[in-house]
Design an enzyme around this catalytic site. Structure first.
Site, PDB file in Angstrom:
ATOM      1  CG  PHE A 115      20.154 -23.862  -6.516  1.00 31.66           C
ATOM      2  CD1 PHE A 115      21.491 -23.462  -6.465  1.00 31.66           C
ATOM      3  CD2 PHE A 115      19.742 -24.866  -5.658  1.00 31.66           C
ATOM      4  CE1 PHE A 115      22.376 -24.042  -5.569  1.00 31.66           C
ATOM      5  CE2 PHE A 115      20.623 -25.444  -4.758  1.00 31.66           C
ATOM      6  CZ  PHE A 115      21.936 -25.028  -4.716  1.00 31.66           C
ATOM      7  CG  ASP A 163      13.754 -20.959  -5.226  1.00 32.88           C
ATOM      8  OD1 ASP A 163      13.902 -20.216  -4.227  1.00 32.88           O
ATOM      9  OD2 ASP A 163      14.422 -21.995  -5.401  1.00 32.88           O
ATOM     10  CE  LYS A 217      20.502 -19.834  -1.042  1.00 28.51           C
ATOM     11  NZ  LYS A 217      21.927 -20.196  -1.215  1.00 28.51           N
ATOM     12  NE  ARG A 250      27.372 -17.602  -5.459  1.00 25.70           N
ATOM     13  CZ  ARG A 250      26.381 -18.261  -4.847  1.00 25.70           C
ATOM     14  NH1 ARG A 250      25.207 -18.404  -5.444  1.00 25.70           N
ATOM     15  NH2 ARG A 250      26.563 -18.813  -3.667  1.00 25.70           N
TER      16      ARG A 250
END
Lengths: 427, 427
Positions: B126, B196, B222, B386
């Site tokens: 990311f 992460d 998330k 996605r």
């Protein structure tokens, strides 16, 4: 000054109606808005809307449809009006300490080849500012110099100075620096000036561009009424805004975050001072708080931003000082400067004998609903009783009643009760 | 697999009742919980209580009475159960990027005299992680090396490596690394490993202590359902926790913040990874989100943390893959690994011809209430569609209906409509 005088002042107060913009608990006189501001009446409904509608219904789509994406900038533009900045110069984001890290890093980067090694601040500056400066100075080869007496500041602005880093209004004493004069003196000495506005934004007039300051940061949860741990803000003078990549180079500070490029390309201007994904619920609460301060603008009548609030703030603190001195003669030393030009929006008292009791007196007042706070002293500073005066929701009768409670706490030696002498985790 | 099969799977699903813990908009099938989790049903009331009662009524007193002061640690202890950490090892605070800055700084400090200069990551990591690493490497004399193919990772763990910095589950592809093997290989090579967990915490089983990882950070908004821009978290292995002063040394990381000492003295353990005053409203929302994931623990039945959620997640993604391949033959390439051990909780598709349309297909699906997202490709990576599968609130009928909508979007060439080809600010 008696209770009737205070009631008359309240009746004549053009800002009195602004109290209606807040939810204040029954029986509380809140003199701690310099630590955590009061709940704006608009905030619960606005927060509920963001939570249930924007998050709950809109979900990920709200980044576009509810314009979450530029909320830090939109809030920054509102806040700019209160601190003498221009639109596009401020973002509301992260915390005060994190924002200070960004701007001090940027300032030290600019000064790294200057041969100057000193970052100057006050020993009585708010500790988090000193901790951040301590860390950055050690890491980047600078020396943090702390002075004890602000009167010594001008003499310390010399050829060794890289950065002058001050809090505009001191958290302990309520003393306010002359931002314009000190910034000019720092510049004349060849240094940069960083101002922490934690106790200034929404409390006193601030004119960042007029003062030609270099960097500023400040707090959202004190006089801006943004809620506990609200996002803070950061301002950078236009001459610096696009010159640095600040080290907390997260994707929200990228020129095109949704390109998902593996390489950092800073956004133009203040947006590069954003780091990660922004806290939407907290920012929305902060907006309600900023709006309460902007509501006073209608009364400024061409006298400049914050003029009406400032006039009332000084009248409130003048009244408090006068009543304490009249009704508690010889008991307290005034720590906050008497001169208006040097006073923020709080009044700090020390016990005249600097003996024990400051903590317990504050606790006894809190038990009576008069909420101020206590800050412990050390070898160089006395223990203090700290009272913040937020003209948005306080009136002159509140001042009179606070002092009346103080008198009663002292006269009955109520403060000596054991329950007022137990130390709490957070003071 | 047909609709009846899916309904039968839902009827047999022991986790089906957990959907009742969320507020999902009518008509929406939400496949974007990997970007922003859904609103927990408990959150609006809890947030309202924090706002109106704790802030509004308690005001500054709530730092003690509502225990605001140790909220980051209390949430950290809850979260620890989901990531294989111990109580006292995690704090919820700041954002993911800021937390990565803290731990990467700490890791580089530890390696500064090692002669090793390489920080290794993936080009498809990311971007914010890469930006933070780029900044710190430049500042501290390290080199950020990015590899294109994760298969090349083991060979790159050599004597030049200082820090291996990976995202456990890739945000673009949904591919999951073997944390234990790569950490062991990094250690064998003499390097440290930072993980992460943005797409792992609450999504897949994570065993930080069992893997002997060095540092980890992750995201609250998330799979943890903490709300837009929720606070993130940071974990440090006990062997490192008290060794470093992290650079964002704000007052909440001080050993005794309310002593207001001018000098920094780090708190023991993980508390030193706190910086400024903590965002109470956001943290309270995050707690509701973490609680939704912990609600699945009752179904783990001794199989280890996240076992029940993981089993359902794999069944959902298996079903989605099978249905797409059956009903849209030849149209898509599966970007996410088919092997369970390498799959996170999302499925990513690319158009088989890698032609235009991925963005518009996603927009057409969103218009039908099937919310996934699009991530643009570049010279090395295709554009992707996605789809995140959160077993807490998704069922097998949702999977069937999503694919059915996808079939309709493709068959009618609905996606070619102009409105689905207009680029939004946030994708």
């Amino acid at each position: 000054m008696n209770l009737d005088d205070c009631r008359r002042l309240d009746a004549e107060d053009p800002l009195a109606a602004l109290r209606g913009k807040f939810i204040l608990p029954e029986g509380v006189i809140y003199l701690d808005g310099n630590s955590l501001g009061v709940l704006p009446k608009a905030a619960p409904a606005r927060i509920a809307e963001v939570v249930s509608h924007e998050w709950g219904e809109g979900l990920i789509r709200s980044w576009n449809s509810a314009r979450w994406i530029d909320l830090p900038q939109r809030l920054g533009d509102k806040l700019a009006r209160l601190i003498g900045a221009a639109p596009g110069e401020v973002v509301c984001t992260d915390g005060t300490s994190v924002n200070l890290y960004k701007v001090l890093f940027a300032a030290l980067t600019q000064m790294k080849d200057s041969g100057r090694k000193v970052v100057l601040s006050e020993r009585s500056n708010f500790p988090t500012d000193l901790y951040i400066a301590e860390s950055l100075c050690r890491e980047r080869g600078f020396v943090l110099k702390l002075i004890d007496d602000p009167a010594g500041l001008p003499a310390a602005l010399n050829g060794e100075l890289a950065v002058l880093m001050l809090t505009h209004v001191n958290y302990r004493t309520g003393a306010m620096h002359d931002m314009k004069a000190l910034t000019a003196a720092a510049h004349a000495a060849g240094a940069l000036a960083i101002w922490d506005l934690a106790h200034s934004a929404g409390a006193v007039p601030v004119a960042l561009n007029d003062c030609e300051a270099d960097f500023a940061i400040g707090c959202g949860y004190k006089y801006l009424n943004g809620g506990p741990g609200a996002p803070a803000f950061v301002w950078v003078h236009a001459r610096h805004a696009s010159r640095f990549e600040q080290p907390l180079s997260g994707w929200f500070g990228h020129a095109a975050p949704f390109e998902f490029s593996p390489h950092y390309r800073p956004a133009p201007g203040i947006a590069r001072y954003l780091c990660g994904t922004q806290p939407i619920i907290s920012l929305s609460a902060l907006e309600c708080g900023i709006d309460t301060v902007l509501a006073a603008e209608a009364h400024d009548a061409g006298r400049g931003s914050m003029a009406a609030l400032r006039a009332k703030s000084l009248a409130l603190t003048d009244a408090f000082i006068a009543l304490v001195e009249e009704r508690c003669p010889g008991r307290f030393t005034l720590v906050t400067p008497r001169a208006h030009a040097q006073r923020g929006s709080q009044v700090c008292l020390a016990l005249a004998d600097n003996g024990p009791g400051a903590y317990a007196i504050v606790q006894a007042l809190i038990a009576r609903g008069v909420i101020g706070d206590y800050r412990a002293g050390d070898s160089q500073m006395p223990d203090i009783l700290r009272f913040g005066f937020t003209p948005l929701y306080l009136g002159f009768e509140d001042v009179w009643r606070s002092v009346d409670h103080l008198v009663q706490v002292l006269e009955g030696e109520e403060w000596k009760r054991p329950e007022f002498n137990q130390k709490l985790a957070v003071t």
